[in-house]
Design a protein around this motif. Sequence first.
Motif: not given
Length: 490
Positions: A316-317, A322-325, A329-337, A357-363
């Motif tokens: 899904i992610t 490209r955007v999440l790149g 990764p740590g900032v992305a998870l922080q933005q997910l609270d 990559g960050t998309a893979a981390v979030v997914g």
Amino acid sequence: MTAGQVRGFWWGPAGAPGSSAAFLGIPFAEAPVGALRFAAPVPVAPWDGIRDAREYGATAKRAKPGEKTLIPEPAVPGEATLNVNVFTPTPGEDAALPVLVYIHGGGFTEGSPASPWYDGSAFTRDGVVTVTISYRLGFDGFGHIPGAPSNRGVRDWLAALAWVQENIAAFGGDPGHVTIAGQSAGGGAVLTLLGMPAAQGLFHAAWALSPALGDVSGERARTLTAKLAGLLGVDPSRDGFAGVTEADILAQQESVGHTGQSPLDVARGMLQDGLSFGPMIDGDLLARPTIEALRSGLGGDVPLALGATDDEFTMITDGAARVLGLVPPGVALQQLDVPRERRHAWLAANAPQRRKGTAAVVGRYVGDVIFRSTVLRAADARAAAGGAAKTWAYRFTWPSPTIGWACHCLDVPFWFDALGAESVGAIAGDAPSQALADAVHGAAVALIRDGDPGWPAWDPATQPTRVFDLPADGRAPVVFDGYASVRALA
């Protein structure tokens, strides 16, 4: 049968090895329409003569133009949506074969028991009577409605399982040897039933594929009801909702759940709110969340196998790579609270995923919260309860050649040994491994038939985990600490 006789048909030459008889669309309850629309399921009235059972019955799923799903899920029009499909190698015989009852997934709002992946051919080939069941979906099945019974979809599961107890012997099945199984929301249904007092005794083993729990709080359910009533312009009561059509509710129910357009907004909504509709903690059927119920010992006498694919949500992610790149990764998870301690612990345990990559981390993180941590928490809860029955954990790690990940739904055609079924190639490629299907399906048959899938049972200290993948030199089929990467979420 208690309600009357039915006429099915043979798939393959009658009685030949590998053939099965199919009996489709047998009602286990009256059509949930009119005065019964928001009622508990009512046993179907007996009929005279022989009822034709050669076509799938109506589904609660309704057709959506242009809809594409990973699993082909036909929408069959009609009102009598509470029905079962039975596949058996020995119709009408006193064979007392083991029985599989399969509950489809779809987030408790979608899905269909009429999928060609679920026809049970491989299980009947292996001497297992297979039953697929329908249930009410979305708001009609799970929404909180003042003046109406709660958890109507859950009550449908119970009614279908009661039908199996009363009728499956007529199809060659043993009502004392029933295994329930399901994937995604269906896997969540399996765990919910396992921890539900009203379901005890209706089945004797269980297999949960990628279980997604509902456990919707009463507060959230009431909030969603109020929002939906506002969108429809009706009173938030049984009479109010009865005054609008099913189509009106379907058109609006998606609007009351998660909001936001960006990938992180969607992920945040799923993590914070959970599913919009699903089994609700109502103080009646479900007195407490499922993991708590399992930890109390409920279902502890029922053998359970459960597991998930490694990358349930990552596909899904992918579209936002490209955007999440641009986001660490740590900032992305922080933005997910995600709380700081949990964030750091999970990232430390998932270093290989960070390199993708960050998309893979979030997914991976979203999939871990919804699916893989549920496997760990359920296995640990049952171990803590000290029940008599064993628990077995597994991971499905083989990556899809078309999607690129060991993604959600990928394991289903292997579990059913249905590699030649419609649309399997879209998720498993043109040449999926029969050896892998033999391993996964063989383990399922072993649990259904013998009560043991064939690898070491769960121990929280060592976490033995069966890994389903293509054979590779040096790779053990069973690993220890198999779910260590999600321990920070348990």
